[in-house]
Design an enzyme around this catalytic site. Structure first.
Site, short mmCIF file in Angstrom:
data_model
loop_
_atom_site.label_atom_id
_atom_site.label_comp_id
_atom_site.label_asym_id
_atom_site.label_seq_id
_atom_site.Cartn_x
_atom_site.Cartn_y
_atom_site.Cartn_z
N ASN A 140 0.64 -0.99 -0.12
CA ASN A 140 -0.19 -0.34 0.24
C ASN A 140 0.85 1.26 0.34
O ASN A 140 1.91 1.18 0.86
CB ASN A 140 -0.77 -0.07 1.39
CG ASN A 140 -0.43 0.92 2.27
OD1 ASN A 140 -0.06 2.03 2.46
ND2 ASN A 140 0.16 -0.11 3.24
N PHE A 144 -1.90 8.44 4.01
CA PHE A 144 -2.38 8.91 4.96
C PHE A 144 -3.51 10.00 5.04
O PHE A 144 -3.33 11.13 5.17
CB PHE A 144 -1.44 9.88 5.98
CG PHE A 144 -0.59 9.53 7.21
CD1 PHE A 144 -0.24 7.76 7.07
CD2 PHE A 144 0.43 10.29 7.42
CE1 PHE A 144 0.33 7.30 8.46
CE2 PHE A 144 1.85 9.57 8.34
CZ PHE A 144 2.07 8.08 7.90
N SER A 205 5.87 4.81 8.03
CA SER A 205 5.01 4.78 7.36
C SER A 205 5.70 5.30 6.47
O SER A 205 7.23 6.53 6.30
CB SER A 205 4.34 5.95 6.74
OG SER A 205 3.25 6.02 6.09
N ASN A 207 4.98 5.94 3.23
CA ASN A 207 4.09 7.02 2.38
C ASN A 207 4.13 8.15 2.85
O ASN A 207 3.52 9.38 1.94
CB ASN A 207 2.87 6.37 2.00
CG ASN A 207 2.82 4.57 1.55
OD1 ASN A 207 3.96 4.71 0.66
ND2 ASN A 207 2.41 3.91 2.22
N THR A 208 5.12 8.95 3.63
CA THR A 208 4.62 10.43 3.75
C THR A 208 6.35 10.41 4.05
O THR A 208 7.62 10.13 4.48
CB THR A 208 4.44 10.58 4.73
OG1 THR A 208 2.86 10.05 4.90
CG2 THR A 208 4.58 12.01 5.35
N LYS A 243 6.22 3.27 16.98
CA LYS A 243 6.38 2.85 15.66
C LYS A 243 7.17 2.52 14.80
O LYS A 243 7.42 4.22 14.21
CB LYS A 243 4.90 2.58 14.68
CG LYS A 243 4.29 1.43 14.00
CD LYS A 243 2.95 1.23 13.53
CE LYS A 243 2.90 0.73 12.97
NZ LYS A 243 1.48 -0.34 12.45
N ASN A 274 5.78 -1.73 11.08
CA ASN A 274 4.77 -1.12 9.79
C ASN A 274 5.95 -2.27 8.74
O ASN A 274 6.41 -3.06 8.65
CB ASN A 274 5.44 -0.12 9.84
CG ASN A 274 4.63 1.34 9.26
OD1 ASN A 274 3.83 1.10 8.70
ND2 ASN A 274 4.54 2.69 9.70
C1 LIG Z 1 -3.81 -1.00 3.63
C2 LIG Z 1 -2.63 -0.67 5.08
C3 LIG Z 1 -3.19 0.64 5.51
C4 LIG Z 1 -1.95 0.82 6.50
N1 LIG Z 1 -2.00 1.83 7.39
C5 LIG Z 1 -0.96 2.56 7.91
C6 LIG Z 1 -1.46 4.04 9.02
O1 LIG Z 1 -2.34 4.92 8.50
N2 LIG Z 1 -1.19 4.18 9.15
C7 LIG Z 1 0.51 2.82 10.30
O2 LIG Z 1 0.57 2.47 11.77
N3 LIG Z 1 0.23 1.70 9.57
C8 LIG Z 1 -0.22 1.46 8.96
N4 LIG Z 1 -0.40 0.31 8.23
C9 LIG Z 1 0.73 -0.79 8.35
C10 LIG Z 1 0.30 -1.38 9.71
O3 LIG Z 1 -0.68 -1.45 10.36
C11 LIG Z 1 0.73 -3.31 10.07
O4 LIG Z 1 1.96 -2.64 10.75
C12 LIG Z 1 1.69 -3.98 8.68
O5 LIG Z 1 0.80 -3.97 8.21
C13 LIG Z 1 2.49 -5.51 9.73
O6 LIG Z 1 1.38 -6.46 9.86
P1 LIG Z 1 0.36 -7.41 8.97
O7 LIG Z 1 1.71 -7.38 8.30
O8 LIG Z 1 -0.52 -8.19 9.93
O9 LIG Z 1 -0.36 -5.83 7.75
C14 LIG Z 1 -1.00 0.03 6.87
C15 LIG Z 1 -1.33 -1.40 6.40
C16 LIG Z 1 -1.74 -1.73 5.55
C17 LIG Z 1 -1.79 -3.16 5.02
#
Ligand SMILES: Cc1cc2nc3c(=O)[nH]c(=O)nc-3n(C[C@H](O)[C@H](O)[C@H](O)COP(=O)(O)O)c2cc1C
Length: 387
Positions: A140, A144, A205, A207-208, A243, A274
């Site tokens: 992704n 934000f 993140s 993406n910023t 995080k 993350n």
């Molecule tokens: C579509 C998507 C959007 C995410 N958006 C955020 C976010 O806004 N802020 C954040 O701290 N982590 C974000 N994450 C990261 C997740 O909180 C998590 O740390 C990461 O996906 C690893 O966990 P998983 O393998 O169970 O998905 C996002 C993950 C995904 C897949």
């Protein structure tokens, strides 16, 4: 009875039987039913459309409430609060705090909303989410997209009196165009400090632009000294969590460990991890694996578990850890707990398996604890840190 009438009755009986089966399976949160029927249909939708649909279903509480009663062995005491079970929904699913009650219905012990930024922002251009089906992974680059502090605060300010008895975390981000990151986080702490059970400073993140450089030693020291001071000025003093990205080198991990244990900028907990910007050679998908963004799910699992272990060692287990990355079974959760995580979160496995995954992980975890003779999660935390 004519042949046509017989055929009509047969069709009606079959449809009726199927609808009853589907209704009961849905109501019972049946894993096989989701895996064989619901999720394959959902995966026909574009990834962001499916995400929005899932948030809407949670918001309007369309998913049935989990029938599983959390046993005492799953309860965890952390940050002076009791988590009824150690499985939370990670940040990024409910970015705007719309679906907190519905997510609790699914059986989560805690819900983390966000990331939220001071002012609303649209995020990156679409498409910005990609499923790597063969790899049980997602990439992704949402960037934000969120409704901003004020709108999200209005939604959650009375959540505890509207029947939410779980733990609520608020994950804070910075606006893309902001030139003062520290101020963005300070505003977040002031806004959400009085209503959140914990706050997360998200500097990881991918993406910023420039965000992740806030994890470097000097920036982190400056940032957390200011944030701890802000938090300490509040009447309610919520724990401040940091995080981290899984892509930090060992030296960078050591630097983080050193800074976050200093009394003047002491972090109360870590969230590890993350998404990653790495693309492991094991990825099977060819069409989307080179999309820009953060990779989550199965390919992140081992990397995040090892980082949990590293940080538990480097901090001498003095800083509680929330483990996240690629968890889809009780065994995956257990590995992270034994590596040093007190509780864990999931996101990508929910995309692939749907709501039944929450109870599945909890039940498997209960058996694993029992098999190893642990009476509670707390007893198992960190038992493999020095393995
Ligand atoms: C579509 C998507 C959007 C995410 N958006 C955020 C976010 O806004 N802020 C954040 O701290 N982590 C974000 N994450 C990261 C997740 O909180 C998590 O740390 C990461 O996906 C690893 O966990 P998983 O393998 O169970 O998905 C996002 C993950 C995904 C897949």
């Amino acid at each position: 009875m004519s042949a046509a009438k017989k055929l009509k009755s047969l069709v009606l009986v079959t449809l009726g039987g199927y609808s009853t089966y589907a209704g009961i399976s849905f109501w019972r949160n049946d894993e096989k039913f989701y895996r064989s029927f619901i999720m394959p249909v959902i995966h026909f939708l574009p990834a962001e459309g499916a995400h929005n649909l899932a948030v809407m279903c949670s918001k309007y509480r369309i998913f049935p409430t989990s029938l599983y009663k959390d046993p005492e062995s799953l309860s965890v005491r952390l940050f002076n609060k009791t988590f009824s079970n150690p499985i939370g929904i990670a940040a990024g699913f409910d970015k705007n705090g719309e679906a907190v009650l519905g997510l609790k219905d699914l059986g989560f012990g805690f819900v983390e909303i966000g990331s939220v930024t001071p002012v609303p922002q649209p995020g990156n251009e679409k498409p910005r989410v990609f499923r790597l089906l063969e790899d049980k992974a997602v990439i992704n680059r949402y960037g934000f997209n969120n409704d901003g502090h004020d709108a999200v605060y209005e939604r959650i300010k009375n959540i505890k009196s509207s029947g939410f008895d779980g733990i609520l975390g608020v994950n804070l981000g910075k606006n893309k165009t902001s030139t003062d990151a520290i101020n963005d986080y300070v505003q977040g702490i002031k806004k959400f400090g009085p209503v959140a059970d914990y706050l997360v400073i998200n500097v990881s993140s991918p993406n910023t632009p420039g965000l992740r450089s806030l994890q470097s030693k000097e920036s982190l020291r400056e940032l957390f000294c200011a944030l701890v001071e802000t938090r300490n000025s509040l009447e309610e003093k919520p724990p401040l969590l940091l995080k981290l990205a899984p892509d930090l080198s060992f030296q960078e991990r050591k630097d983080v460990a050193e800074v976050i244990q200093k009394p003047e900028c002491k972090v109360d907990g870590l969230i590890i991890s993350n998404t990653t910007i790495e693309r492991p050679s094991s990825l099977i998908n060819v069409s989307d694996k080179n999309e820009t963004g953060g990779l989550s799910g199965e390919p992140l699992k081992q990397v995040s578990t090892e980082m949990i272990r590293d940080m538990a060692r480097l901090t001498h287990r003095s800083v509680p850890i929330i483990g996240v990355g690629g968890i889809s079974t009780g065994q995956d959760a257990y590995e992270k707990i034994k590596a040093g995580a007190s509780v864990v979160q999931i996101y990508t496995s929910l995309v692939y398996e749907g709501p039944p995954i929450v109870d599945k992980i909890k039940k498997e975890l209960v058996s694993l604890l029992k098999k190893d003779g642990f009476k509670s999660i707390n007893e198992a935390v960190g038992t493999n840190v020095f393995k």
